[in-house]
Design an enzyme around this catalytic site. Sequence first.
Site, short mmCIF file in Angstrom:
data_model
loop_
_atom_site.label_atom_id
_atom_site.label_comp_id
_atom_site.label_asym_id
_atom_site.label_seq_id
_atom_site.Cartn_x
_atom_site.Cartn_y
_atom_site.Cartn_z
N ARG A 26 47.09 -0.50 31.46
CA ARG A 26 45.48 -0.16 32.04
C ARG A 26 45.07 -1.81 32.44
NH1 ARG A 26 40.93 0.14 27.56
NH2 ARG A 26 42.10 -1.69 25.99
N SER A 53 25.83 6.34 33.75
CA SER A 53 24.36 7.59 34.13
C SER A 53 24.23 8.17 34.83
CB SER A 53 23.58 6.96 33.40
OG SER A 53 22.80 6.15 34.01
N GLU A 80 33.76 14.11 34.17
CA GLU A 80 35.28 14.32 35.24
C GLU A 80 35.76 15.53 35.85
OE1 GLU A 80 34.81 14.08 31.61
OE2 GLU A 80 35.47 12.34 31.32
N PHE A 107 41.17 13.28 28.95
CA PHE A 107 39.93 13.68 29.88
C PHE A 107 40.58 14.37 31.29
CE2 PHE A 107 37.14 11.06 26.86
CZ PHE A 107 37.67 11.53 25.97
N HIS A 131 44.62 4.70 27.95
CA HIS A 131 44.95 5.38 26.99
C HIS A 131 46.37 6.86 26.83
CE1 HIS A 131 41.77 3.56 26.82
NE2 HIS A 131 41.72 3.11 25.26
N ASP A 139 41.36 6.53 17.78
CA ASP A 139 40.91 7.17 18.00
C ASP A 139 41.55 8.38 17.32
OD1 ASP A 139 38.57 5.75 19.23
OD2 ASP A 139 39.52 6.40 21.17
N ARG A 190 47.13 1.80 26.65
CA ARG A 190 46.07 1.20 26.21
C ARG A 190 46.71 -0.43 25.11
NH1 ARG A 190 42.30 2.13 20.49
NH2 ARG A 190 41.20 0.50 20.45
#
Length: 333
Positions: A26, A53, A80, A107, A131, A139, A190
Amino acid sequence: ITGELPAGWEKALPTYTPESPGDATRNLSQQCLNALAKVVPGFLGGSADLASSNMTLLKAFGDFQKATPEERNLRFGVREHGMGGICNGIALHSPGLIPYCATFFVFTDYMRGAMRISALSEAGVIYVMTHDSIGLGEDGPTHQPVEHLASFRAMPNTLMFRPADGNETAGAYKIAVTKRKTPSILALSRQKLPQLPGTSIEGVEKGGYTISDNSSGNKPDVILVGTGSELEIAAQAAEVLRKEGKTVRVVSFVCWELFDEQTDEYKESVLPSGVSARVSIEAASTFGWGKIVGGEGKSIGINSFGASAPAPLLYKEFGITVEAVVDAAKSFF
């Protein structure tokens, strides 16, 4: 923006040697993105994260070539599906723009509809997915992809890349930038990975290629096949077997779809039909690997959900290890 890539643009992509510092793919991807942003005028994108945001389009969108790489950053926010849809719109509206977007690989579950539309509509979006396995660690299973690689390999008109190091990451970008009617997905680690001997940008263009081989006459005792973070494991297992007098070929299968496009002669040079002793290793579902290893081959993977623990412990507990590959290979002898 004409849609024509500048001459020699691919020379901006970084290259690595085994002596180069190891890093997560990554992070190596970020190096490629930064390099491309400087030489490809229509290259733009962003990620779905809490720091974004609100989506901000370029103030200079109408005069794109004057925009700096920083001004080409799209702040999608945590959305997404919307992110994928926006990238589709950009790709289809103007062939001179090359959009990319980024999030955790798991995701894609939220973005799959948009990604399928990319493939169906021939929109060459670049999906930067990080990831990529249980290697993300604590996680836990909600964030650890298992079935995702197999599902995207099954999707028509889609290139699913899982690079093992810097050279393979750069190779994936070289292909992805040129494929304007096919979306590309890069599954990136990751955890830190070494720069492996034998990997190359040119090899990635073939989809699957040999990174090491001590056999002759295209007749190794066994072929070990890996992708991403598990290519290192395959290479280490090969060294163990070679010390015991076996001839071993190690193959990186970074993109199945590109390998399928190669000539029968090339495919035979990598996976000779006369060698049925094949072992694959990938920290994901083994679904589909029978196509590569054949009816007598063995596939090491994960056919359950993951768990929350440090990555090294998870790899050991799920059997994604050098020892597992060596044992599977020895079952043929």
